[in-house]
Design an enzyme around this catalytic site. Structure first.
Site, PDB file in Angstrom:
ATOM      1  N   ALA A   1       2.911   5.600  -3.216  1.00 30.72           N
ATOM      2  CA  ALA A   1       4.092   6.408  -3.552  1.00 30.72           C
ATOM      3  C   ALA A   1       4.222   6.578  -5.059  1.00 30.72           C
ATOM      4  CB  ALA A   1       5.355   5.767  -2.983  1.00 30.72           C
TER       5      ALA A   1
ATOM      6  N   ALA B   1       0.833  -1.211   0.000  1.00 32.88           N
ATOM      7  CA  ALA B   1       0.000   0.000   0.000  1.00 32.88           C
ATOM      8  C   ALA B   1       0.862   1.253   0.000  1.00 32.88           C
ATOM      9  CB  ALA B   1      -0.939  -0.007   1.206  1.00 32.88           C
ATOM     10  N   ASP B   2       1.940   1.239   0.777  1.00 35.72           N
ATOM     11  CA  ASP B   2       2.879   2.363   0.767  1.00 35.72           C
ATOM     12  C   ASP B   2       3.502   2.530  -0.612  1.00 35.72           C
ATOM     13  OD1 ASP B   2       2.760   3.450   3.364  1.00 35.72           O
ATOM     14  OD2 ASP B   2       4.050   1.879   4.148  1.00 35.72           O
ATOM     15  N   PHE B   3       3.946   1.422  -1.195  1.00 38.98           N
ATOM     16  CA  PHE B   3       4.620   1.492  -2.489  1.00 38.98           C
ATOM     17  C   PHE B   3       3.657   1.952  -3.577  1.00 38.98           C
ATOM     18  CE2 PHE B   3       5.778  -0.433  -6.563  1.00 38.98           C
ATOM     19  CZ  PHE B   3       7.037   0.120  -6.740  1.00 38.98           C
TER      20      PHE B   3
END
Length: 405
Positions: free
Chosen positions: A173, A168-170
């Site tokens: 981003a 989810a972060d990647f």
């Protein structure tokens, strides 16, 4: 060599991964990224995780190259003038506070856009700016859970599990990079900046293409399939004599090539496996044949057979094995940067390869407040004024460690 984002200034208030990984990529392509770190400790990631290199968090190091660090106590009235000077000359501001927090800090879109009408204001949050969850805290694991990703990750009949990296972060981003660039492109036409919102939840749901297509097309709730593909058979993990592999058939013409690699050409004519629908329906029977066959040879032998048939195949590599793989070496994405305190440190270079305006890791991850003096001087503050701000603990001037070299 010309840098594609040369002359673009980014004021970066982001922390942890989703925001910093976005601004890292912008910095690699030439943007001047000024990482504004809150006093007294800076980005919380500097103290996060379990792996530290001479006191420096490996997580911070991998997410924060190509930036300059300005350490600032945003609670102090004098900091407001510094922020306004930064924003007045900036092209993009990035923040990933929970919605409402930036406004309380005096960093809201309306206030800053009034100072600079050309400002692209990039916000990353767990759930977005609107809706019942807008102000609910959330990081990668919570977003994985609520997106449906966890429900389809793991072995059939067993507990849901997190994806093996912060997906989810990647995802958010990389979507944020696109949002930032689209904002800059739109400004060339309109002459105005705008707010760009990136909900992590929406970024992850956007990637659920195969599962959503199957659900909407069949009405059947997607389930955990382990290492098997959810829509295509065969395409999954198998066990060879000495290790794990992934092999399969994606299209109609790849099924005969798959069978050729296994010396099982008779399966092509088997009506149980005539098409993908039939193979999915009879996957248990098919895998009984394939499991026994794959166990008869080594990973290297199967790789050679699949290369000869031009079939889909890959060994399941550990992280150390991946780093040493010849294809990874050929791509040249594992590189090193010379850190003033730590010496050479490894990093993964940009995955975007451009012939005329390539990315470059321009700066090592900054030490806390390393560029405070430099940035303030550029904003018009004299050395005396900077010293006064430091004495008043409005800013932090780093005593940069230069142990290496």
């Amino acid at each position: 060599m010309q840098e594609v984002l040369q002359g673009v200034r980014v004021v970066d208030f982001t922390r942890h991964m989703s925001g910093p990984y976005c601004t890292l990529l912008l910095g690699d392509f030439g943007a001047d990224v000024i990482k504004v770190e809150s006093m007294p400790h800076g980005d919380p990631t500097r103290k996060m995780g379990t792996a530290f290199i001479d006191g420096e968090s490996s997580l911070f190091l991998i997410w924060n190259r190509s930036k300059r660090s300005l350490a600032l106590d945003t609670r102090k009235p004098q900091a407001r003038e510094i922020i306004h000077r930064l924003v007045s000359n900036a092209d993009l501001l990035a923040e990933n506070f929970r919605p409402g927090v930036a406004q309380k800090m005096g960093l809201g879109y309306e206030e800053l856009a009034a100072l600079n009408s050309r400002l692209i204001y990039l916000s990353i949050s767990a759930f977005g700016a609107n809706g019942p969850y807008a102000r609910v805290p959330g990081t990668d694991p919570v977003v994985q859970a609520m997106s449906g990703v966890m429900s389809v990750t793991g072995e059939a009949g067993r507990d849901p599990v997190l994806v093996g990296f912060p997906v989810a972060d990647f995802a958010s981003a990389m979507v944020a990079v696109q949002g930032a660039l689209l904002g800059l492109i739109a400004r060339q036409t309109t002459g105005r900046g705008q707010r760009v919102d990136i909900p992590m939840l929406a970024s992850l749901v956007f990637g659920l293409t195969t599962r959503l297509a199957t659900y909407w097309g069949s009405g059947q709730q997607p389930v955990r399939e382990g290492s098997s593909h959810s829509a295509v058979a065969p395409y999954q993990r198998y066990v060879a004599q000495d290790g794990d592999i992934v092999a399969g058939a994606w299209t109609t013409d790849s099924w005969p090539r798959f069978c050729q690699a296994l010396d099982l050409s008779e399966l092509v004519e088997d009506p149980r496996f005539a098409g993908n629908v039939e193979r999915m329906r009879n996957r248990v029977a098919l895998n009984e044949i394939l499991d026994a066959t794959f166990r008869s040879r080594t990973v290297a032998q199967w790789e050679q057979a699949f290369r000869q048939s031009n079939g889909l195949f890959g060994p399941v590599l550990t992280i150390p094995q991946m780093l040493e793989h010849p294809q990874i070496k050929a791509l040249g994405i594992v590189q090193s940067l010379d850190h003033p305190k730590l010496g050479p440190i490894p990093h993964i270079a940009s995955p975007i390869f451009m012939s005329d305006t390539p990315a470059e890791a321009r700066l090592p991850p900054p030490q806390y407040g390393q560029h405070t003096q430099q940035v303030l001087n550029e904003l018009g503050y004299s050395d005396r004024q900077v010293a006064e701000l430091a004495r008043a603990q409005v800013v932090h001037l780093a005593a940069v460690e230069n142990v290496h070299g």
